[in-house]
Design an enzyme around this catalytic site. Structure first.
Site, PDB file in Angstrom:
ATOM      1  N   LYS A  72       0.835  -1.203   0.000  1.00 17.63           N
ATOM      2  CA  LYS A  72       0.000   0.000   0.000  1.00 17.63           C
ATOM      3  C   LYS A  72       0.871   1.255   0.000  1.00 17.63           C
ATOM      4  O   LYS A  72       1.726   1.437   0.873  1.00 17.63           O
ATOM      5  CB  LYS A  72      -0.894   0.041   1.247  1.00 17.63           C
ATOM      6  CG  LYS A  72      -2.119  -0.843   1.119  1.00 17.63           C
ATOM      7  CD  LYS A  72      -2.871  -0.884   2.418  1.00 17.63           C
ATOM      8  CE  LYS A  72      -4.137  -0.069   2.368  1.00 17.63           C
ATOM      9  NZ  LYS A  72      -4.923  -0.269   3.630  1.00 17.63           N
TER      10      LYS A  72
HETATM   11  O1  G3P Z   1      -9.536   0.300   4.828  1.00 17.72           O
HETATM   12  C1  G3P Z   1      -9.307   1.579   5.273  1.00 17.72           C
HETATM   13  C2  G3P Z   1      -9.792   1.747   6.647  1.00 17.72           C
HETATM   14  O2  G3P Z   1      -9.067   1.009   7.573  1.00 17.72           O
HETATM   15  C3  G3P Z   1      -9.974   3.145   7.067  1.00 17.72           C
HETATM   16  O3  G3P Z   1     -11.136   3.089   7.767  1.00 17.72           O
HETATM   17  O4  G3P Z   1     -12.811   3.682   9.374  1.00 17.72           O
HETATM   18  O5  G3P Z   1     -10.480   4.625   9.578  1.00 17.72           O
HETATM   19  O6  G3P Z   1     -11.999   5.393   7.781  1.00 17.72           O
HETATM   20  P1  G3P Z   1     -11.646   4.282   8.684  1.00 17.72           P
END
Ligand code: G3P
Length: 283
Positions: free
Chosen positions: A108
């Site tokens: 990534k």
């Molecule tokens: O896959 C990306 C994720 O981990 C980010 O999620 O909930 O932090 O926006 P969030």
């Protein structure tokens, strides 16, 4: 175990192999897993702990190693450390190293100019990449252009829908818009819906044709109940009047990637948050 009508790849979004085991036992399958610095910081084994930089990398390596063994046929995304000042070369050094950790990695990189430079070279070297922190169609077009020539399955693109919802924009529109824009292309970039908050996101992303979706264990559990009731194809269109639609833009895919506008406030904030969560573990 996976319903044959379900062509979308289902990933778990987690930095904890215990959750990988649970997801496998709940769903009976798992096509992959995504990790990132914030998810590693949430792993219960890091609670109240400080690591040296090397210890933290060794810990991360151990985590993805365990996940890789649990889903050897799947993909495991491993994220490089990057803050606003990290150069492509530094990302590449990490990417090459992380790619040796496991046989099924997607590396990534952030969807910034430096991240794209690193991705462009990585793809030429045969590595698999997952471009993260995507919040705009322009960024998606740039990823397409920077990775032209990649094999199918070599490049994932991760739009973060929940973080757009969080600020009042309908993140799911970005998924539909990118899928529509990519129809003019050769299909070498797979759209991986990320930052999933709810089972409605899960169902709707599959309906709009995302190639892959990564979700927290909590959402996978709820979604499993929907599958069990044979409800996963039922439309759950998100018509939340509080979310502003994101309009489709006519953007061609044939420009050099450097000519697309990569700027997005949420990409900058996302980088900051990942870096802070990672650095918070070091002491
Ligand atoms: O896959 C990306 C994720 O981990 C980010 O999620 O909930 O932090 O926006 P969030």
């Amino acid at each position: 175990m996976k319903p044959s009508s379900l062509t979308t790849k289902i990933f778990l979004d987690s930095g904890d192999p215990a959750e990988t085991k649970q997801a496998l036992s709940i769903l009976g399958f798992l096509d992959g897993q995504t990790t990132n610095p914030s998810l590693i910081a949430k792993n219960p084994q890091t609670a109240g702990k400080k690591f040296s930089k090397q210890e933290l990398l060794d810990f991360y390596k151990g985590i993805v190693g365990q996940v890789s063994v649990l889903i050897p046929q799947g993909s495991v995304s491993v994220e490089v450390y990057a803050d606003a000042s990290t150069k492509a070369e530094e990302m590449l050094v990490q990417g090459r190293e992380f790619n040796k950790w496991i046989p099924n990695a997607h590396i990534k990189y952030p969807t910034t100019s430096e991240g794209l430079k690193a991705a462009e070279i990585s793809v030429k070297e045969g590595m698999r990449v997952n471009m993260t922190l995507v919040f705009s169609q322009e960024q998606a077009a740039a990823v397409y252009a920077a990775t032209k020539g990649a094999k199918k399955g070599q490049v994932f693109l991760s739009p973060f829908i929940g973080r757009l919802d969080d600020r009042g924009e309908n993140g799911m529109d970005l998924i539909s818009n990118i899928i529509k824009m990519y129809k003019a292309g050769d299909g070498h970039v797979e759209v991986l819906t990320a930052s999933v908050r709810s089972v409605e996101h899960q169902v709707r992303a599959i309906e709009v044709g995302t190639d892959i979706i990564t979700s927290p264990l909590r959402v996978l559990k709820e979604w499993k109940e929907e599958i069990s009731n044979d409800k996963f194809q039922i439309s759950n269109e998100i018509k939340n009047p509080n979310l502003k639609p994101i309009q489709y833009q006519e953007i061609g895919l044939d420009k050099p990637w450097q000519e697309y506008n990569l700027a997005h406030e949420l990409t900058d904030k996302g980088l900051e948050r990942f870096a802070a969560d990672w650095n918070g573990l070091i002491g």
